[in-house]
Design a protein around this motif. Sequence first.
Motif, PDB file in Angstrom:
ATOM      1  N   PRO A 199      72.940  56.926  65.002  1.00 55.85           N
ATOM      2  CA  PRO A 199      72.869  56.544  66.367  1.00 55.85           C
ATOM      3  C   PRO A 199      71.588  56.120  66.874  1.00 55.85           C
ATOM      4  O   PRO A 199      71.549  55.405  67.910  1.00 55.85           O
ATOM      5  N   LYS A 200      70.507  56.603  66.512  1.00 58.82           N
ATOM      6  CA  LYS A 200      69.154  56.570  66.681  1.00 58.82           C
ATOM      7  C   LYS A 200      68.375  55.512  65.845  1.00 58.82           C
ATOM      8  O   LYS A 200      67.074  55.197  65.962  1.00 58.82           O
ATOM      9  N   SER A 201      68.974  54.812  65.026  1.00 56.00           N
ATOM     10  CA  SER A 201      68.439  53.877  64.103  1.00 56.00           C
ATOM     11  C   SER A 201      67.696  52.616  64.736  1.00 56.00           C
ATOM     12  O   SER A 201      68.226  52.134  65.764  1.00 56.00           O
ATOM     13  N   GLN A 202      66.665  52.123  64.134  1.00 61.45           N
ATOM     14  CA  GLN A 202      66.093  51.172  64.700  1.00 61.45           C
ATOM     15  C   GLN A 202      66.546  49.666  64.318  1.00 61.45           C
ATOM     16  O   GLN A 202      66.016  48.767  64.509  1.00 61.45           O
ATOM     17  N   ASN A 203      67.799  49.820  63.408  1.00 61.72           N
ATOM     18  CA  ASN A 203      68.352  48.734  62.536  1.00 61.72           C
ATOM     19  C   ASN A 203      69.781  48.532  63.288  1.00 61.72           C
ATOM     20  O   ASN A 203      70.525  47.629  62.724  1.00 61.72           O
ATOM     21  N   LEU A 204      70.141  49.224  64.570  1.00 66.16           N
ATOM     22  CA  LEU A 204      71.478  48.989  64.926  1.00 66.16           C
ATOM     23  C   LEU A 204      71.770  47.630  65.352  1.00 66.16           C
ATOM     24  O   LEU A 204      72.849  47.167  65.438  1.00 66.16           O
ATOM     25  N   ASP A 205      70.583  46.783  65.643  1.00 70.19           N
ATOM     26  CA  ASP A 205      70.794  45.470  66.169  1.00 70.19           C
ATOM     27  C   ASP A 205      71.226  44.673  64.953  1.00 70.19           C
ATOM     28  O   ASP A 205      72.309  43.635  64.827  1.00 70.19           O
ATOM     29  N   ILE A 206      71.059  44.976  63.671  1.00 77.45           N
ATOM     30  CA  ILE A 206      71.250  44.134  62.659  1.00 77.45           C
ATOM     31  C   ILE A 206      72.492  44.581  62.239  1.00 77.45           C
ATOM     32  O   ILE A 206      73.531  43.414  62.128  1.00 77.45           O
ATOM     33  N   VAL A 207      73.298  45.771  62.459  1.00 76.91           N
ATOM     34  CA  VAL A 207      74.499  46.182  62.191  1.00 76.91           C
ATOM     35  C   VAL A 207      75.377  45.263  63.390  1.00 76.91           C
ATOM     36  O   VAL A 207      76.356  45.066  62.889  1.00 76.91           O
ATOM     37  N   ARG A 208      75.098  45.520  64.335  1.00 70.16           N
ATOM     38  CA  ARG A 208      76.062  45.055  65.456  1.00 70.16           C
ATOM     39  C   ARG A 208      76.176  43.534  65.231  1.00 70.16           C
ATOM     40  O   ARG A 208      77.046  42.847  65.714  1.00 70.16           O
ATOM     41  N   PHE A 209      75.088  42.850  64.785  1.00 69.27           N
ATOM     42  CA  PHE A 209      75.118  41.519  64.476  1.00 69.27           C
ATOM     43  C   PHE A 209      76.042  41.054  63.382  1.00 69.27           C
ATOM     44  O   PHE A 209      76.727  40.070  63.573  1.00 69.27           O
ATOM     45  N   PHE A 210      75.822  41.860  62.487  1.00 69.30           N
ATOM     46  CA  PHE A 210      76.698  41.466  61.412  1.00 69.30           C
ATOM     47  C   PHE A 210      78.157  41.860  61.788  1.00 69.30           C
ATOM     48  O   PHE A 210      78.965  40.793  61.212  1.00 69.30           O
ATOM     49  N   THR A 211      78.539  42.587  62.720  1.00 69.52           N
ATOM     50  CA  THR A 211      79.967  42.968  63.149  1.00 69.52           C
ATOM     51  C   THR A 211      80.359  41.612  63.777  1.00 69.52           C
ATOM     52  O   THR A 211      81.348  41.050  63.834  1.00 69.52           O
ATOM     53  N   ALA A 212      79.440  41.098  64.681  1.00 61.86           N
ATOM     54  CA  ALA A 212      79.809  39.956  65.474  1.00 61.86           C
ATOM     55  C   ALA A 212      80.098  38.735  64.802  1.00 61.86           C
ATOM     56  O   ALA A 212      80.948  38.131  64.816  1.00 61.86           O
ATOM     57  N   GLU A 213      79.217  38.563  63.520  1.00 55.21           N
ATOM     58  CA  GLU A 213      79.264  37.225  62.885  1.00 55.21           C
ATOM     59  C   GLU A 213      80.370  37.487  61.725  1.00 55.21           C
ATOM     60  O   GLU A 213      81.070  36.219  61.573  1.00 55.21           O
ATOM     61  N   ALA A 214      80.831  38.724  61.494  1.00 57.55           N
ATOM     62  CA  ALA A 214      81.968  38.656  60.603  1.00 57.55           C
ATOM     63  C   ALA A 214      83.402  38.816  61.126  1.00 57.55           C
ATOM     64  O   ALA A 214      84.524  38.551  60.702  1.00 57.55           O
ATOM     65  N   GLU A 215      83.334  38.888  62.772  1.00 57.51           N
ATOM     66  CA  GLU A 215      84.618  39.090  63.250  1.00 57.51           C
ATOM     67  C   GLU A 215      85.292  37.313  63.268  1.00 57.51           C
ATOM     68  O   GLU A 215      84.642  36.608  63.949  1.00 57.51           O
ATOM     69  N   THR A 216      86.476  37.491  62.853  1.00 60.13           N
ATOM     70  CA  THR A 216      87.180  36.176  62.935  1.00 60.13           C
ATOM     71  C   THR A 216      87.980  35.775  64.361  1.00 60.13           C
ATOM     72  O   THR A 216      88.597  34.966  64.659  1.00 60.13           O
ATOM     73  N   ASN A 217      88.314  36.932  65.108  1.00 58.60           N
ATOM     74  CA  ASN A 217      88.979  36.872  66.451  1.00 58.60           C
ATOM     75  C   ASN A 217      88.013  36.483  67.299  1.00 58.60           C
ATOM     76  O   ASN A 217      87.109  37.206  67.714  1.00 58.60           O
ATOM     77  N   LEU A 218      88.530  35.359  68.145  1.00 59.68           N
ATOM     78  CA  LEU A 218      87.689  34.804  68.976  1.00 59.68           C
ATOM     79  C   LEU A 218      87.166  35.854  70.280  1.00 59.68           C
ATOM     80  O   LEU A 218      86.253  35.853  70.727  1.00 59.68           O
ATOM     81  N   GLN A 219      88.272  36.406  70.711  1.00 58.91           N
ATOM     82  CA  GLN A 219      88.120  37.384  71.806  1.00 58.91           C
ATOM     83  C   GLN A 219      87.235  38.618  71.544  1.00 58.91           C
ATOM     84  O   GLN A 219      86.214  38.861  72.305  1.00 58.91           O
ATOM     85  N   LYS A 220      87.546  39.080  70.471  1.00 56.52           N
ATOM     86  CA  LYS A 220      86.842  40.274  69.889  1.00 56.52           C
ATOM     87  C   LYS A 220      85.168  39.809  69.596  1.00 56.52           C
ATOM     88  O   LYS A 220      84.403  40.563  69.744  1.00 56.52           O
ATOM     89  N   SER A 221      85.414  38.685  69.138  1.00 55.69           N
ATOM     90  CA  SER A 221      83.861  38.064  68.652  1.00 55.69           C
ATOM     91  C   SER A 221      82.967  37.966  70.028  1.00 55.69           C
ATOM     92  O   SER A 221      81.847  38.233  69.977  1.00 55.69           O
ATOM     93  N   GLU A 222      83.752  37.257  71.003  1.00 59.98           N
ATOM     94  CA  GLU A 222      83.006  37.314  72.284  1.00 59.98           C
ATOM     95  C   GLU A 222      82.510  38.580  72.873  1.00 59.98           C
ATOM     96  O   GLU A 222      81.221  38.559  73.524  1.00 59.98           O
ATOM     97  N   LYS A 223      83.377  39.723  72.874  1.00 63.88           N
ATOM     98  CA  LYS A 223      82.980  40.895  73.290  1.00 63.88           C
ATOM     99  C   LYS A 223      81.710  41.411  72.188  1.00 63.88           C
ATOM    100  O   LYS A 223      80.653  42.002  73.030  1.00 63.88           O
ATOM    101  N   ASP A 224      81.810  41.174  71.309  1.00 63.75           N
ATOM    102  CA  ASP A 224      80.711  41.786  70.470  1.00 63.75           C
ATOM    103  C   ASP A 224      79.327  41.020  70.563  1.00 63.75           C
ATOM    104  O   ASP A 224      78.330  41.681  70.841  1.00 63.75           O
TER     105      ASP A 224
END
Length: 350
Positions: free
Chosen positions: A55-80
């Motif tokens: 939870p305190k990683s300095q790389n959480l932005d990379i992980v959250r960006f991965f999640t947003a980029e990989a999401e195929t649902n438009l609404q979920k991607s928007e929230k990400d």
Amino acid sequence: MLKLIRLKVLLLSAIALYSPYILADEKSDLVNLSNAFKNNTYSRQLGDEFIVKYPKSQNLDIVRFFTAEAETNLQKSEKDYLLFIRLYKKSDFTETAYFRICGILYLSNKIDSLIRQSNDYLYLFPDGKYKKEISAFLTKGYLLSQDYTKAEQIIRKEKITDSILSDYAQYRNYYKRSFISDAKNNSSDLYLAGNILEKSKKINEAFSAYSDVIKLFPKSPEAFSSKKRIIQLMPYKPVLVSRYLVITEDRIDISPSREIIPIKGEEYYCVEIGPFYNLAEAKKIRAETRNDYGSSVIVKRPREFAIYIGSFSSPEEALDIKIRLSEELGFNGHIVLVRKNGKNEYYSGE
């Protein structure tokens, strides 16, 4: 474009991996996430597990960006992406996240949010690598919100050469008629044409444009959004029409003609609202507006009705009623000029 962005992500991830401050287990898990993303096997669950574990990683932005980029649902991607933008103002991926969210908001037809996020990007990244693309998104937002002056200001300032944007802005501001005659050349222009037609209450024409997006560009993101827009239009029972991209004179020859109410001068101005798709609805609105906004008349068009309110000697006088109709009743009216010819009246659009 996506491959280039992914390559950059992986390179930046590699830099983070060799940081002396990252733990061995976290480094190993981040390598696994990067490989999963590269091989298209990344999942939201993998990202969430990493966030919970570190939870305190300095790389959480990379992980959250991965999640947003990989999401195929438009609404979920928007929230990400919106979450990413809120959490990481100075990440290496913030600029790209803004670019992504503006594209999603445009395709989702969320015009107010599109304008806000586009302006935020241009403020934060005045010389950003997506400045041209974001300026185009902002221009589209202003066009669709009918703020044509701001749209043209951006076009001139940023020297946008996209013909559909400049042509339509000039059409609305100066009545120049070269609007979207070549919109079928690509899915983006044709989808924008559908949006503009829909915002102009040209339901059949918008339905036809969206249908052609799906037919001509079935695998495009705009095709996906066109299907959603068509669902919204179905209660109006739209029909396919040809030559829907051709701009005709915004003039109505009233037939049958109505008798003229005596008025001084050969022409005057009124405020047009509509269209309405059945007479009962038009009569109801006319009854609601008559007492507070002045005399009004219902005009029948081939597939719809419009209401023309008031009689003013100048556009400035009509503007006050136009603003009141918008603020009090939510009708985005147009000021039109009425010209007399014998016992007939002709209306020419704003």
